[in-house]
Write a protein that holds these residues in place. Structure first.
Motif, PDB file in Angstrom:
ATOM      1  N   MET A   1       0.814  -1.200   0.000  1.00 15.56           N
ATOM      2  CA  MET A   1       0.000   0.000   0.000  1.00 15.56           C
ATOM      3  C   MET A   1       0.857   1.264   0.000  1.00 15.56           C
ATOM      4  O   MET A   1       0.528   2.236  -0.661  1.00 15.56           O
ATOM      5  CB  MET A   1      -0.918  -0.037   1.233  1.00 15.56           C
ATOM      6  N   ILE A   2       1.970   1.239   0.743  1.00 16.03           N
ATOM      7  CA  ILE A   2       2.871   2.392   0.802  1.00 16.03           C
ATOM      8  C   ILE A   2       3.455   2.673  -0.577  1.00 16.03           C
ATOM      9  O   ILE A   2       3.518   3.825  -1.009  1.00 16.03           O
ATOM     10  CB  ILE A   2       4.010   2.156   1.830  1.00 16.03           C
ATOM     11  N   LYS A   3       3.883   1.602  -1.278  1.00 20.98           N
ATOM     12  CA  LYS A   3       4.432   1.775  -2.626  1.00 20.98           C
ATOM     13  C   LYS A   3       3.391   2.383  -3.554  1.00 20.98           C
ATOM     14  O   LYS A   3       3.694   3.244  -4.371  1.00 20.98           O
ATOM     15  CB  LYS A   3       4.931   0.442  -3.188  1.00 20.98           C
ATOM     16  N   LYS A   4       2.162   1.928  -3.444  1.00 17.50           N
ATOM     17  CA  LYS A   4       1.082   2.417  -4.298  1.00 17.50           C
ATOM     18  C   LYS A   4       0.823   3.905  -4.049  1.00 17.50           C
ATOM     19  O   LYS A   4       0.628   4.678  -4.986  1.00 17.50           O
ATOM     20  CB  LYS A   4      -0.182   1.601  -4.034  1.00 17.50           C
ATOM     21  N   LEU A   5       0.833   4.307  -2.793  1.00 20.98           N
ATOM     22  CA  LEU A   5       0.542   5.701  -2.449  1.00 20.98           C
ATOM     23  C   LEU A   5       1.706   6.656  -2.707  1.00 20.98           C
ATOM     24  O   LEU A   5       1.495   7.801  -3.091  1.00 20.98           O
ATOM     25  CB  LEU A   5       0.132   5.812  -0.976  1.00 20.98           C
ATOM     26  N   PHE A   6       2.941   6.175  -2.502  1.00 22.30           N
ATOM     27  CA  PHE A   6       4.075   7.096  -2.534  1.00 22.30           C
ATOM     28  C   PHE A   6       5.111   6.853  -3.629  1.00 22.30           C
ATOM     29  O   PHE A   6       5.829   7.776  -3.994  1.00 22.30           O
ATOM     30  CB  PHE A   6       4.810   7.069  -1.184  1.00 22.30           C
ATOM     31  N   ILE A   7       5.199   5.648  -4.162  1.00 24.23           N
ATOM     32  CA  ILE A   7       6.331   5.341  -5.039  1.00 24.23           C
ATOM     33  C   ILE A   7       5.924   5.035  -6.478  1.00 24.23           C
ATOM     34  O   ILE A   7       6.456   5.622  -7.411  1.00 24.23           O
ATOM     35  CB  ILE A   7       7.161   4.173  -4.454  1.00 24.23           C
ATOM     36  N   ASN A   8       5.014   4.113  -6.680  1.00 27.33           N
ATOM     37  CA  ASN A   8       4.662   3.681  -8.035  1.00 27.33           C
ATOM     38  C   ASN A   8       4.052   4.809  -8.857  1.00 27.33           C
ATOM     39  O   ASN A   8       3.341   5.670  -8.328  1.00 27.33           O
ATOM     40  CB  ASN A   8       3.661   2.521  -7.974  1.00 27.33           C
ATOM     41  N   ASP A   9       4.316   4.783 -10.167  1.00 26.42           N
ATOM     42  CA  ASP A   9       3.640   5.707 -11.074  1.00 26.42           C
ATOM     43  C   ASP A   9       2.155   5.401 -11.071  1.00 26.42           C
ATOM     44  O   ASP A   9       1.758   4.242 -10.928  1.00 26.42           O
ATOM     45  CB  ASP A   9       4.173   5.551 -12.501  1.00 26.42           C
ATOM     46  N   THR A  10       1.349   6.432 -11.210  1.00 26.23           N
ATOM     47  CA  THR A  10      -0.094   6.207 -11.191  1.00 26.23           C
ATOM     48  C   THR A  10      -0.827   7.261 -12.012  1.00 26.23           C
ATOM     49  O   THR A  10      -0.356   8.386 -12.146  1.00 26.23           O
ATOM     50  CB  THR A  10      -0.639   6.225  -9.742  1.00 26.23           C
ATOM     51  N   THR A  11      -1.955   6.841 -12.550  1.00 26.38           N
ATOM     52  CA  THR A  11      -2.877   7.785 -13.187  1.00 26.38           C
ATOM     53  C   THR A  11      -4.194   7.808 -12.411  1.00 26.38           C
ATOM     54  O   THR A  11      -5.134   8.464 -12.822  1.00 26.38           O
ATOM     55  CB  THR A  11      -3.149   7.396 -14.654  1.00 26.38           C
ATOM     56  N   ASN A  12      -4.243   7.100 -11.301  1.00 29.24           N
ATOM     57  CA  ASN A  12      -5.424   7.062 -10.454  1.00 29.24           C
ATOM     58  C   ASN A  12      -5.608   8.432  -9.798  1.00 29.24           C
ATOM     59  O   ASN A  12      -4.735   8.892  -9.058  1.00 29.24           O
ATOM     60  CB  ASN A  12      -5.264   5.972  -9.391  1.00 29.24           C
ATOM     61  N   TRP A  13      -6.739   9.071 -10.043  1.00 32.81           N
ATOM     62  CA  TRP A  13      -6.937  10.444  -9.567  1.00 32.81           C
ATOM     63  C   TRP A  13      -6.950  10.530  -8.041  1.00 32.81           C
ATOM     64  O   TRP A  13      -6.523  11.530  -7.469  1.00 32.81           O
ATOM     65  CB  TRP A  13      -8.197  11.078 -10.162  1.00 32.81           C
ATOM     66  N   LYS A  14      -7.374   9.479  -7.353  1.00 34.19           N
ATOM     67  CA  LYS A  14      -7.404   9.505  -5.894  1.00 34.19           C
ATOM     68  C   LYS A  14      -5.985   9.497  -5.314  1.00 34.19           C
ATOM     69  O   LYS A  14      -5.693  10.227  -4.366  1.00 34.19           O
ATOM     70  CB  LYS A  14      -8.212   8.325  -5.350  1.00 34.19           C
ATOM     71  N   HIS A  67       7.599  15.589 -11.192  1.00 33.89           N
ATOM     72  CA  HIS A  67       8.485  14.453 -10.950  1.00 33.89           C
ATOM     73  C   HIS A  67       7.844  13.352 -10.119  1.00 33.89           C
ATOM     74  O   HIS A  67       8.339  12.232 -10.087  1.00 33.89           O
ATOM     75  CB  HIS A  67       9.772  14.932 -10.266  1.00 33.89           C
ATOM     76  N   TRP A  68       6.734  13.661  -9.445  1.00 36.21           N
ATOM     77  CA  TRP A  68       6.175  12.675  -8.530  1.00 36.21           C
ATOM     78  C   TRP A  68       4.702  12.369  -8.792  1.00 36.21           C
ATOM     79  O   TRP A  68       4.258  11.238  -8.617  1.00 36.21           O
ATOM     80  CB  TRP A  68       6.351  13.160  -7.094  1.00 36.21           C
ATOM     81  N   ILE A  69       3.921  13.344  -9.232  1.00 44.56           N
ATOM     82  CA  ILE A  69       2.480  13.123  -9.359  1.00 44.56           C
ATOM     83  C   ILE A  69       2.056  12.946 -10.812  1.00 44.56           C
ATOM     84  O   ILE A  69       1.519  11.921 -11.194  1.00 44.56           O
ATOM     85  CB  ILE A  69       1.672  14.290  -8.739  1.00 44.56           C
ATOM     86  N   PHE A  70       2.256  13.979 -11.590  1.00 47.57           N
ATOM     87  CA  PHE A  70       1.788  14.012 -12.979  1.00 47.57           C
ATOM     88  C   PHE A  70       2.978  13.815 -13.907  1.00 47.57           C
ATOM     89  O   PHE A  70       3.529  14.766 -14.430  1.00 47.57           O
ATOM     90  CB  PHE A  70       1.117  15.355 -13.285  1.00 47.57           C
ATOM     91  N   LYS A  71       3.385  12.591 -14.130  1.00 44.95           N
ATOM     92  CA  LYS A  71       4.569  12.325 -14.944  1.00 44.95           C
ATOM     93  C   LYS A  71       4.283  12.308 -16.432  1.00 44.95           C
ATOM     94  O   LYS A  71       5.187  12.452 -17.236  1.00 44.95           O
ATOM     95  CB  LYS A  71       5.208  11.003 -14.531  1.00 44.95           C
ATOM     96  N   LYS A  72       3.036  12.143 -16.815  1.00 46.35           N
ATOM     97  CA  LYS A  72       2.693  12.020 -18.230  1.00 46.35           C
ATOM     98  C   LYS A  72       1.944  13.249 -18.696  1.00 46.35           C
ATOM     99  O   LYS A  72       0.750  13.381 -18.502  1.00 46.35           O
ATOM    100  CB  LYS A  72       1.876  10.754 -18.463  1.00 46.35           C
ATOM    101  N   SER A  73       2.687  14.143 -19.312  1.00 44.79           N
ATOM    102  CA  SER A  73       2.092  15.377 -19.806  1.00 44.79           C
ATOM    103  C   SER A  73       1.395  15.124 -21.136  1.00 44.79           C
ATOM    104  O   SER A  73       1.762  14.224 -21.889  1.00 44.79           O
ATOM    105  CB  SER A  73       3.184  16.429 -19.997  1.00 44.79           C
ATOM    106  N   LYS A  74       0.390  15.937 -21.437  1.00 48.37           N
ATOM    107  CA  LYS A  74      -0.248  15.898 -22.745  1.00 48.37           C
ATOM    108  C   LYS A  74       0.623  16.607 -23.775  1.00 48.37           C
ATOM    109  O   LYS A  74       0.378  16.509 -24.966  1.00 48.37           O
ATOM    110  CB  LYS A  74      -1.628  16.563 -22.677  1.00 48.37           C
TER     111      LYS A  74
END
Length: 137
Positions: A1-14, A67-74
């Motif tokens: 859960m820690i990796k999911k919240l803080f480390i892994n790349d994500t596009t999940n808005w929550k 660098h941490w939240i929105f890594k994939k720009s349009k």
């Protein structure tokens, strides 16, 4: 859960929102402390201080967010990405200063209390604006 919240790349808005609260919190501290220092120690009018401090927070927020939240720009161009990020930020700056002015000069709250109200409202605008306009979801 820690990796999911803080480390892994994500596009999940929550998860992005969760991370954005941390980044926004840090940027807010920069903004809030600088507002106080420029106004109470530097003698600047609170709106001028708020504008300068907001821009400092915007820069901190951009660097950490990209660098941490929105890594994939349009966008594929970093300069244009920052420009669009800045435009969203300028709208936030306008809202910030307007709300700060309203609550300080019309409602007669202390400018630091007014800043708390403005920051809460503008944080919502900035997250939604950046996530929907600039970054891939």
């Amino acid at each position: 859960m820690i990796k999911k919240l803080f480390i892994n790349d994500t596009t999940n808005w929550k998860i992005q929102l969760f991370r954005y609260l941390f980044v926004g919190g840090f940027a807010f501290i920069v903004d809030y402390v600088l507002l106080y220092l420029l106004t109470d120690w530097g003698g600047f009018h609170y709106i001028i201080s708020a504008t300068i401090s907001f821009i400092a927070g915007l820069i901190v927020n951009y660097i950490i967010s990209t660098h941490w939240i929105f890594k994939k720009s349009k966008l594929n161009n970093t300069a244009i990405e920052f420009l669009v990020y800045g435009i969203i930020g300028v709208i936030g700056l306008f809202l910030n200063d307007l709300i700060l002015y309203f609550f300080t000069d019309f409602i007669h709250y202390h400018y630091m209390i007014s800043k708390l109200i403005a920051a809460a409202i503008v944080m919502g605008w900035n997250f939604i604006g950046r996530r929907t306009i600039l970054f891939k979801s």
